[in-house]
Design a protein around this motif. Structure first.
Motif, PDB file in Angstrom:
ATOM      1  N   THR A  84       0.658  -1.304   0.146  1.00 42.07           N
ATOM      2  CA  THR A  84      -0.042   0.310   0.223  1.00 42.07           C
ATOM      3  C   THR A  84       0.536   1.170  -0.078  1.00 42.07           C
ATOM      4  OG1 THR A  84      -1.881  -0.976   1.502  1.00 42.07           O
ATOM      5  CG2 THR A  84      -2.040   1.118   1.301  1.00 42.07           C
ATOM      6  N   THR A  85       2.046   1.559   0.966  1.00 42.37           N
ATOM      7  CA  THR A  85       2.582   2.207   0.703  1.00 42.37           C
ATOM      8  C   THR A  85       3.284   2.784  -0.531  1.00 42.37           C
ATOM      9  OG1 THR A  85       3.456   2.018   2.845  1.00 42.37           O
ATOM     10  CG2 THR A  85       4.953   3.272   2.350  1.00 42.37           C
ATOM     11  N   ASP A  86       4.440   1.497  -1.740  1.00 42.65           N
ATOM     12  CA  ASP A  86       4.211   1.741  -2.633  1.00 42.65           C
ATOM     13  C   ASP A  86       3.295   2.125  -3.540  1.00 42.65           C
ATOM     14  OD1 ASP A  86       6.506   1.226  -4.919  1.00 42.65           O
ATOM     15  OD2 ASP A  86       5.161  -0.851  -5.548  1.00 42.65           O
ATOM     16  N   TYR A  87       2.123   1.734  -3.591  1.00 44.58           N
ATOM     17  CA  TYR A  87       1.467   2.454  -4.327  1.00 44.58           C
ATOM     18  C   TYR A  87       1.192   3.901  -4.335  1.00 44.58           C
ATOM     19  CZ  TYR A  87      -3.224   3.867  -5.900  1.00 44.58           C
ATOM     20  OH  TYR A  87      -4.262   4.985  -6.170  1.00 44.58           O
ATOM     21  N   LEU A  88       0.456   3.883  -2.593  1.00 49.89           N
ATOM     22  CA  LEU A  88       0.708   5.979  -2.132  1.00 49.89           C
ATOM     23  C   LEU A  88       2.018   6.864  -2.955  1.00 49.89           C
ATOM     24  CD1 LEU A  88      -0.897   5.314   0.997  1.00 49.89           C
ATOM     25  CD2 LEU A  88      -1.317   5.922  -0.931  1.00 49.89           C
TER      26      LEU A  88
ATOM     27  N   ALA B  53       2.689  10.551  -7.424  1.00 50.05           N
ATOM     28  CA  ALA B  53       3.537  11.324  -8.745  1.00 50.05           C
ATOM     29  C   ALA B  53       3.310  11.336  -9.572  1.00 50.05           C
ATOM     30  CB  ALA B  53       5.017  10.094  -8.355  1.00 50.05           C
ATOM     31  N   SER B  54       2.330  10.539  -9.879  1.00 57.50           N
ATOM     32  CA  SER B  54       1.536  10.191 -11.184  1.00 57.50           C
ATOM     33  C   SER B  54       0.754  11.184 -11.309  1.00 57.50           C
ATOM     34  CB  SER B  54       0.778   8.603 -11.706  1.00 57.50           C
ATOM     35  OG  SER B  54       0.007   9.147 -10.452  1.00 57.50           O
ATOM     36  N   GLU B  55      -0.397  10.762 -12.672  1.00 58.17           N
ATOM     37  CA  GLU B  55      -1.209  12.043 -13.238  1.00 58.17           C
ATOM     38  C   GLU B  55      -2.800  11.605 -12.347  1.00 58.17           C
ATOM     39  OE1 GLU B  55      -1.679  14.018 -16.125  1.00 58.17           O
ATOM     40  OE2 GLU B  55       0.569  13.964 -16.411  1.00 58.17           O
TER      41      GLU B  55
END
Length: 95
Positions: free
Chosen positions: A15-19, A24-26
């Motif tokens: 989850t942390t990696d996803y957040l 950083a993405s659109e």
């Protein structure tokens, strides 16, 4: 496969990696539906030829190609296509 999977742009560790990546993405479109799932014992449920092709493509982009891709593909074919296994000890489950 694990070292190669970690390098794929679609890989999310947790989850942390996803957040971190989502910040950083659109921004997502308003009707976007996010789905998460855990997969266990996937190799018995994937189309073998497509799975082998996906692995071949991941191995082809390695910076260190030892063992060679063709060798890894042969090993994967042995595991996926020539592997015998039993479900419920070889017995059919009760109706």
């Amino acid at each position: 496969m694990r070292p190669q999977v970690h390098k794929l742009p679609s890989y999310l560790q947790d989850t942390t990696d996803y957040l971190i990546k989502s910040k950083a993405s659109e921004p997502l479109l308003p009707d976007t539906l996010l789905v998460s799932l855990d997969v266990k014992s996937l190799y018995t449920n994937i189309p073998h030829n497509e799975g082998i092709q996906s692995c071949r493509e991941a191995w082809e982009i390695r910076t260190v190609d030892n063992p060679p891709t063709h060798f890894l593909v042969q090993l994967l074919e042995l595991v996926l296509k020539l592997n015998n296994f039993e479900f419920h000890g070889g017995k059919l489950p009760p109706n």
